[in-house]
Enzyme design. Structure first.
Site, PDB file in Angstrom:
ATOM      1  N   CYS A  20     -25.303 -98.123 -60.111  1.00 52.05           N
ATOM      2  CA  CYS A  20     -26.361 -99.075 -59.768  1.00 52.05           C
ATOM      3  C   CYS A  20     -26.497 -99.207 -58.253  1.00 52.05           C
ATOM      4  O   CYS A  20     -25.507 -99.239 -57.532  1.00 52.05           O
ATOM      5  CB  CYS A  20     -26.039-100.462 -60.339  1.00 52.05           C
ATOM      6  SG  CYS A  20     -26.570-100.672 -62.022  1.00 52.05           S
ATOM      7  N   MET A  71     -30.508-104.095 -64.965  1.00 52.60           N
ATOM      8  CA  MET A  71     -29.053-104.202 -65.063  1.00 52.60           C
ATOM      9  C   MET A  71     -28.561-105.550 -64.551  1.00 52.60           C
ATOM     10  O   MET A  71     -27.601-106.108 -65.086  1.00 52.60           O
ATOM     11  CB  MET A  71     -28.365-103.056 -64.322  1.00 52.60           C
ATOM     12  CG  MET A  71     -28.631-101.691 -64.948  1.00 52.60           C
ATOM     13  SD  MET A  71     -28.295-101.603 -66.730  1.00 52.60           S
ATOM     14  CE  MET A  71     -26.578-102.035 -66.792  1.00 52.60           C
ATOM     15  N   GLU A  72     -29.219-106.091 -63.545  1.00 53.06           N
ATOM     16  CA  GLU A  72     -28.838-107.402 -63.027  1.00 53.06           C
ATOM     17  C   GLU A  72     -29.094-108.495 -64.055  1.00 53.06           C
ATOM     18  O   GLU A  72     -28.261-109.390 -64.251  1.00 53.06           O
ATOM     19  CB  GLU A  72     -29.558-107.691 -61.716  1.00 53.06           C
ATOM     20  CG  GLU A  72     -29.048-106.894 -60.537  1.00 53.06           C
ATOM     21  CD  GLU A  72     -29.404-105.405 -60.540  1.00 53.06           C
ATOM     22  OE1 GLU A  72     -28.824-104.657 -59.741  1.00 53.06           O
ATOM     23  OE2 GLU A  72     -30.267-104.976 -61.344  1.00 53.06           O
ATOM     24  N   ASP A 121     -14.962-117.717 -72.867  1.00 52.14           N
ATOM     25  CA  ASP A 121     -13.719-118.043 -72.176  1.00 52.14           C
ATOM     26  C   ASP A 121     -13.446-119.541 -72.174  1.00 52.14           C
ATOM     27  O   ASP A 121     -12.322-119.974 -72.423  1.00 52.14           O
ATOM     28  CB  ASP A 121     -13.765-117.521 -70.742  1.00 52.14           C
ATOM     29  CG  ASP A 121     -12.487-117.834 -69.985  1.00 52.14           C
ATOM     30  OD1 ASP A 121     -11.388-117.541 -70.502  1.00 52.14           O
ATOM     31  OD2 ASP A 121     -12.577-118.388 -68.870  1.00 52.14           O
TER      32      ASP A 121
END
Length: 157
Positions: A74, A111-112, A126
């Site tokens: 990227c 992609m970001e 998490d």
């Protein structure tokens, strides 16, 4: 179909975008975290670790900014805007995540946006894993994109 990240001999390389004009580009991606109703209640304000959705929002934004460090080929992009929206959805039950990335540049921000949605979903997991280990992250995908040589894209519903 020729894949852009491989040269004629099949070697991986970073795509040369130097000859492309800078244009306005936007991408929107999504992810969903499926959980029990009790865990969703924690995500909406009862978690011991604090504001689950707020922390996940920040993590998604930070993830978008680090995409070029995570995805080997990227291009690092100057991001004009990254927004990450997390919405509790009792019908799932779970959290729907929508990430938007914008830039004016020579290559897209898909992609970001995908990284932002993924990192936000991982952060939700998490922060809530002590309550439920079998949560599922699903539906990570590009919803739409605009700008660039390939034009606009809209995912089927």
């Amino acid at each position: 179909m020729m894949l852009t990240h491989f040269d004629a001999s099949g070697q991986a390389h970073m795509v040369d975008v130097s000859g492309k004009p800078a244009t306005a580009r936007e991408a929107v991606a999504q992810a969903v975290v499926i959980m029990s109703p009790d865990t969703l209640a924690l995500a909406q304000g009862g978690a011991a670790k604090g504001d689950v959705l707020g922390v996940a929002r920040l993590a998604g934004i930070m993830g978008a900014k680090r995409t070029a460090d995570l995805i080997p080929l990227c291009h690092p992009l100057p991001l004009d805007k990254v927004s990450v929206d997390l919405v509790a959805d009792p019908a799932l039950p779970g959290v729907r995540i929508t990430a938007t990335a914008r830039t004016t540049g020579r290559t897209g921000v898909e992609m970001e946006a995908l990284t932002a949605a993924s990192v936000a979903a991982l952060t939700v997991y998490d922060m809530l894993k002590a309550a439920q280990k079998d949560m599922r992250i699903e539906g990570v995908r590009l919803l739409r994109k605009t700008g660039g040589k390939s034009g606009s894209f809209q995912a089927a519903p």
